[in-house]
Design an enzyme around this catalytic site. Structure first.
Site, short mmCIF file in Angstrom:
data_model
loop_
_atom_site.label_atom_id
_atom_site.label_comp_id
_atom_site.label_asym_id
_atom_site.label_seq_id
_atom_site.Cartn_x
_atom_site.Cartn_y
_atom_site.Cartn_z
N GLU A 67 -2.70 -9.18 3.78
CA GLU A 67 -2.85 -9.72 5.17
C GLU A 67 -4.45 -9.88 5.26
OE1 GLU A 67 -3.95 -5.61 5.42
OE2 GLU A 67 -2.23 -6.55 4.57
N HIS A 115 -3.84 -5.27 0.05
CA HIS A 115 -3.58 -5.67 1.55
C HIS A 115 -3.46 -7.39 1.30
CE1 HIS A 115 -3.62 -1.94 3.71
NE2 HIS A 115 -4.34 -1.57 2.53
N CYS A 141 0.96 -1.01 -0.10
CA CYS A 141 -0.07 -0.18 0.02
C CYS A 141 0.89 1.30 -0.04
CB CYS A 141 -1.04 0.02 1.22
SG CYS A 141 -2.47 0.96 0.79
#
Length: 380
Positions: free
Chosen positions: A356, A354, A264
């Site tokens: 995660e 992202h 990001c």
């Protein structure tokens, strides 16, 4: 932001955009006023992770899913120590939360943390307006802060814009801390906190990495004092054009050829370090259903996004940089926005989204394994 924790269920509220359009509804969460950049998020779930994501600092988030709050608020899914959004906009808030992990309602949590919101408005019309006109400054007003629309528009227009905003230092940790490896420790990584989400070091820890999370103001000396096998640059809020400090730090890491991974904001920092520019998207990518192609494999992934800025790099050619050859590794299939970069002559890569991905999807979790492969390759 000014707030009150008095009951809000029947209190009139109004959302005011900088171009003069208004939406009237009822207060949701705290009563008062708040300002920020109005953006929309298309996730059908995961509102708790969204609200506690530091990348949403100074943004009023519009939920496009029509009903929000069904699963309440629990004590496990926060991505940071607080709610970071400056305001929250929903259409139909759940009257009663229902989930075995729920400890309280979303409304109660917003109120407890002083987050001003609004409910009962046509979020579809608002989203269409933001898609056509672009993300813009906005304010939510309720209770004693209500005033004639012309006055409220002037108050919104007096607020700072997101372009040119330097926010990463205000959301980052002030003190370094360590997330220990799960099981056997295999590697040490220095993670630069520009607005890091809690799940990110957890994903690395699950792969045997001891993560030293460092403040956004960390120097190269601070990074190499922990003897890292690799360096990670996190997500974060604001305009990457203001992040000269992180760019200088990443440049120092690249000069030492230490394995590097960014997500990001970290992707935008890598772009700048390689000599590319950045620019503000019209309305950004926010949600958990964005299609991205990994050009290194041809695989298409459904991914989680939260970014209003992007890297300006050529999509269909290899670029020469002072750190060797670089290419765009990932691209958004909706609009051809650059979603990843990689160096071809040293171990460094980044993605704009992202991996995660709490609350999901998990298509891109392999990127942490790719980082581990870089760490292993450097030791070989």
């Amino acid at each position: 932001m000014t707030t009150s924790t008095r009951g809000a269920a029947k209190t009139p509220a109004v959302l005011v955009l900088e171009d003069g359009r208004t939406f009237r509804g009822r207060a949701y969460g705290a009563v008062g006023e708040t300002f920020g950049e109005a953006v929309f998020s298309t996730g059908m779930t995961g509102y708790q992770e969204t609200l506690t994501d530091p990348s949403y600092d100074r943004q009023i988030v519009v939920a496009t899913a029509p009903q929000i709050g069904n699963t309440g608020w629990n004590d496990e899914d926060d991505e940071s120590g607080r709610i970071w959004v400056s305001g929250y906009v929903v259409r139909d808030p759940a009257r009663v939360p229902s989930n075995w992990r729920s400890r309280r309602s979303l409304d109660d949590e917003l109120t407890a943390q002083g987050v001003v919101g609004i409910s009962g408005i046509d979020t579809r019309a608002l989203t269409r307006h933001l898609r056509e006109r672009g993300s813009m400054r906005a304010g939510i007003f309720s209770g004693e802060t209500l005033a004639p629309d012309t006055e409220l528009v002037e108050r919104v227009q007096a607020q700072p814009q997101m372009k040119g905003a330097s926010l990463y230092e205000e959301v980052a940790t002030k003190e370094a801390y360590v997330v220990p490896a799960v099981g056997e420790k295999k590697f040490t990584v220095a993670a630069i906190d520009l607005g890091i989400k809690g799940m990110t070091p957890q994903r690395m820890a699950e792969r045997g990495i001891e993560v030293h999370v460092l403040p956004a103001t960390a120097t190269a000396e601070d990074v190499y004092a922990v003897a890292p096998d690799g360096v990670f640059f996190s997500n974060g809020p604001g305009d990457p054009a203001t992040a000269d400090g992180p760019v200088a730090l990443m440049t120092a890491v690249l000069e030492r050829k230490t394995p590097l991974f960014g997500i990001c904001f970290g992707n935008q920092i890598l772009g700048r370090a390689l000599g590319f520019g950045t620019y503000k998207l019209k309305y950004g990518h926010r949600g958990i259903n964005q299609p991205v192609q990994d050009r290194t494999t041809g695989k298409v992934e459904v991914t989680a996004h939260n970014h209003g800025f992007a890297v300006d790099a050529p999509l269909d050619q290899v670029s020469d940089t002072k750190f060797g050859r670089a290419e765009v590794s990932h691209v958004c299939l909706n609009d051809d926005v650059v979603e990843g970069l990689q160096l071809l002559d040293q171990p460094a890569f980044s993605v704009q989204y992202h991996p995660e991905a709490a609350a999901g999807p998990h298509d891109a979790a392999y990127l942490f394994d790719r980082f581990v492969s870089l760490l292993e390759g450097q030791r070989a």
